[in-house]
Design a protein around this motif. Structure first.
Motif, PDB file in Angstrom:
ATOM      1  N   TYR A  32      10.094   4.570 -12.884  1.00  0.00           N
ATOM      2  CA  TYR A  32       8.666   4.305 -12.730  1.00  0.00           C
ATOM      3  C   TYR A  32       8.067   5.110 -11.584  1.00  0.00           C
ATOM      4  N   ALA A  33       6.755   5.242 -11.648  1.00  0.00           N
ATOM      5  CA  ALA A  33       5.964   5.726 -10.527  1.00  0.00           C
ATOM      6  C   ALA A  33       5.051   4.596 -10.070  1.00  0.00           C
ATOM      7  N   MET A  34       4.850   4.539  -8.771  1.00  0.00           N
ATOM      8  CA  MET A  34       3.960   3.540  -8.190  1.00  0.00           C
ATOM      9  C   MET A  34       2.792   4.271  -7.550  1.00  0.00           C
ATOM     10  N   ALA A  35       1.644   3.676  -7.618  1.00  0.00           N
ATOM     11  CA  ALA A  35       0.457   4.355  -7.100  1.00  0.00           C
ATOM     12  C   ALA A  35      -0.480   3.376  -6.426  1.00  0.00           C
ATOM     13  N   TRP A  36      -1.347   3.946  -5.626  1.00  0.00           N
ATOM     14  CA  TRP A  36      -2.463   3.204  -5.040  1.00  0.00           C
ATOM     15  C   TRP A  36      -3.762   3.819  -5.564  1.00  0.00           C
ATOM     16  N   PHE A  37      -4.621   2.943  -6.034  1.00  0.00           N
ATOM     17  CA  PHE A  37      -5.981   3.322  -6.407  1.00  0.00           C
ATOM     18  C   PHE A  37      -6.933   2.490  -5.557  1.00  0.00           C
ATOM     19  N   ARG A  38      -8.168   2.898  -5.516  1.00  0.00           N
ATOM     20  CA  ARG A  38      -9.168   2.105  -4.798  1.00  0.00           C
ATOM     21  C   ARG A  38     -10.489   2.146  -5.555  1.00  0.00           C
ATOM     22  N   GLN A  39     -11.271   1.104  -5.329  1.00  0.00           N
ATOM     23  CA  GLN A  39     -12.575   1.022  -5.972  1.00  0.00           C
ATOM     24  C   GLN A  39     -13.581   0.427  -5.013  1.00  0.00           C
ATOM     25  N   ALA A  40     -14.610   1.196  -4.727  1.00  0.00           N
ATOM     26  CA  ALA A  40     -15.701   0.737  -3.886  1.00  0.00           C
ATOM     27  C   ALA A  40     -16.796   0.164  -4.776  1.00  0.00           C
ATOM     28  N   PRO A  41     -17.629  -0.721  -4.243  1.00  0.00           N
ATOM     29  CA  PRO A  41     -18.700  -1.307  -5.056  1.00  0.00           C
ATOM     30  C   PRO A  41     -19.583  -0.243  -5.694  1.00  0.00           C
ATOM     31  N   GLY A  42     -19.783  -0.363  -6.989  1.00  0.00           N
ATOM     32  CA  GLY A  42     -20.657   0.553  -7.693  1.00  0.00           C
ATOM     33  C   GLY A  42     -20.036   1.898  -8.027  1.00  0.00           C
ATOM     34  N   ASP A  82       0.513   3.806   4.412  1.00  0.00           N
ATOM     35  CA  ASP A  82       0.091   3.871   5.802  1.00  0.00           C
ATOM     36  C   ASP A  82      -1.183   4.675   5.889  1.00  0.00           C
ATOM     37  N   MET A  83      -2.222   4.030   6.374  1.00  0.00           N
ATOM     38  CA  MET A  83      -3.552   4.650   6.420  1.00  0.00           C
ATOM     39  C   MET A  83      -3.952   4.848   7.876  1.00  0.00           C
ATOM     40  N   ASN A  84      -4.177   6.096   8.249  1.00  0.00           N
ATOM     41  CA  ASN A  84      -4.557   6.440   9.604  1.00  0.00           C
ATOM     42  C   ASN A  84      -5.907   7.139   9.610  1.00  0.00           C
ATOM     43  N   SER A  85      -6.501   7.218  10.784  1.00  0.00           N
ATOM     44  CA  SER A  85      -7.810   7.874  10.930  1.00  0.00           C
ATOM     45  C   SER A  85      -8.785   7.379   9.879  1.00  0.00           C
ATOM     46  N   LEU A  86      -8.857   6.081   9.723  1.00  0.00           N
ATOM     47  CA  LEU A  86      -9.696   5.494   8.683  1.00  0.00           C
ATOM     48  C   LEU A  86     -11.172   5.773   8.921  1.00  0.00           C
ATOM     49  N   ARG A  87     -11.875   5.932   7.813  1.00  0.00           N
ATOM     50  CA  ARG A  87     -13.310   6.244   7.839  1.00  0.00           C
ATOM     51  C   ARG A  87     -14.069   5.173   7.075  1.00  0.00           C
ATOM     52  N   PRO A  88     -15.342   4.996   7.354  1.00  0.00           N
ATOM     53  CA  PRO A  88     -16.127   4.012   6.588  1.00  0.00           C
ATOM     54  C   PRO A  88     -16.054   4.255   5.084  1.00  0.00           C
ATOM     55  N   GLU A  89     -15.955   5.495   4.658  1.00  0.00           N
ATOM     56  CA  GLU A  89     -15.895   5.795   3.232  1.00  0.00           C
ATOM     57  C   GLU A  89     -14.558   5.409   2.598  1.00  0.00           C
ATOM     58  N   ASP A  90     -13.588   4.984   3.401  1.00  0.00           N
ATOM     59  CA  ASP A  90     -12.332   4.455   2.858  1.00  0.00           C
ATOM     60  C   ASP A  90     -12.463   2.979   2.458  1.00  0.00           C
ATOM     61  N   THR A  91     -13.592   2.383   2.783  1.00  0.00           N
ATOM     62  CA  THR A  91     -13.815   0.983   2.431  1.00  0.00           C
ATOM     63  C   THR A  91     -13.778   0.800   0.927  1.00  0.00           C
ATOM     64  N   ALA A  92     -12.914  -0.092   0.466  1.00  0.00           N
ATOM     65  CA  ALA A  92     -12.752  -0.333  -0.974  1.00  0.00           C
ATOM     66  C   ALA A  92     -11.739  -1.444  -1.191  1.00  0.00           C
ATOM     67  N   LEU A  93     -11.655  -1.865  -2.447  1.00  0.00           N
ATOM     68  CA  LEU A  93     -10.572  -2.746  -2.875  1.00  0.00           C
ATOM     69  C   LEU A  93      -9.429  -1.839  -3.311  1.00  0.00           C
ATOM     70  N   TYR A  94      -8.271  -2.007  -2.702  1.00  0.00           N
ATOM     71  CA  TYR A  94      -7.124  -1.146  -2.967  1.00  0.00           C
ATOM     72  C   TYR A  94      -6.158  -1.858  -3.914  1.00  0.00           C
ATOM     73  N   TYR A  95      -5.793  -1.137  -4.982  1.00  0.00           N
ATOM     74  CA  TYR A  95      -4.913  -1.681  -6.000  1.00  0.00           C
ATOM     75  C   TYR A  95      -3.578  -0.938  -6.018  1.00  0.00           C
ATOM     76  N   CYS A  96      -2.527  -1.680  -6.240  1.00  0.00           N
ATOM     77  CA  CYS A  96      -1.215  -1.110  -6.508  1.00  0.00           C
ATOM     78  C   CYS A  96      -1.038  -1.065  -8.029  1.00  0.00           C
ATOM     79  N   ALA A  97      -0.422  -0.002  -8.525  1.00  0.00           N
ATOM     80  CA  ALA A  97      -0.236   0.150  -9.963  1.00  0.00           C
ATOM     81  C   ALA A  97       1.129   0.765 -10.248  1.00  0.00           C
ATOM     82  N   ALA A  98       1.628   0.520 -11.459  1.00  0.00           N
ATOM     83  CA  ALA A  98       2.942   1.044 -11.848  1.00  0.00           C
ATOM     84  C   ALA A  98       2.893   1.571 -13.273  1.00  0.00           C
ATOM     85  N   ARG A  99       3.650   2.639 -13.526  1.00  0.00           N
ATOM     86  CA  ARG A  99       3.761   3.211 -14.865  1.00  0.00           C
ATOM     87  C   ARG A  99       5.139   3.848 -14.999  1.00  0.00           C
ATOM     88  N   SER A 100       5.578   3.938 -16.231  1.00  0.00           N
ATOM     89  CA  SER A 100       6.847   4.611 -16.472  1.00  0.00           C
ATOM     90  C   SER A 100       6.619   6.121 -16.500  1.00  0.00           C
TER      91      SER A 100
END
Length: 128
Positions: A32-42, A82-100
């Motif tokens: 499998y591969a694991m990933a992070w996605f994010r979604q900001a409002p709108g 690990d998220m460093n040097s965070l910016r306001p535009e990084d604001t979002a709901l962060y999701y973990c996802a998996a796929r083969s």
């Protein structure tokens, strides 16, 4: 039944750091591969980073390259962001996802439609 549970989100000032965790269970993930996605409002869901479980190959979006780092812990079946040097535009709901993934085959880490399993998300808010 595959389960992905995210944790580690929160409120942080710009320039700060956070570590997100994704605990995975329900099967073996060596193909499998694991990933992070994010979604900001709108906005649409956006690819952030991915890692293949077998060999640890990593992938990043241009917007986070050099600031974020993805890793995995085989013993704990967990993936971290690990998220460093965070910016306001990084604001979002962060999701973990998996796929083969097929070892050696071409695949697109940023194609969210190919990820079969998703967590509930963890909120990251970066204040200016």
């Amino acid at each position: 039944q595959v389960q992905l549970v995210e944790s580690g989100g929160g409120l942080v000032q710009a320039g700060g750091s956070l570590r997100l965790s994704c605990a995975a269970s329900g099967r073996t993930f060596n193909t499998y591969a694991m990933a992070w996605f994010r979604q900001a409002p709108g906005k649409d869901r956006e690819f952030v980073s991915a890692i293949t479980w077998a060999d640890g190959a990593t992938y990043y979006s241009d917007s986070v390259k050099g600031r974020f780092a993805i890793s995995r812990d085989n013993a704990k079946t967990a993936v971290y962001l690990d998220m460093n040097s965070l910016r306001p535009e990084d604001t979002a709901l962060y999701y973990c996802a998996a796929r083969s993934v097929v070892p050696g085959a071409y695949w697109l880490p940023n194609n969210n439609l190919r990820y079969a399993y998703w967590g509930q998300g963890t909120q990251v808010t970066v204040s200016s």
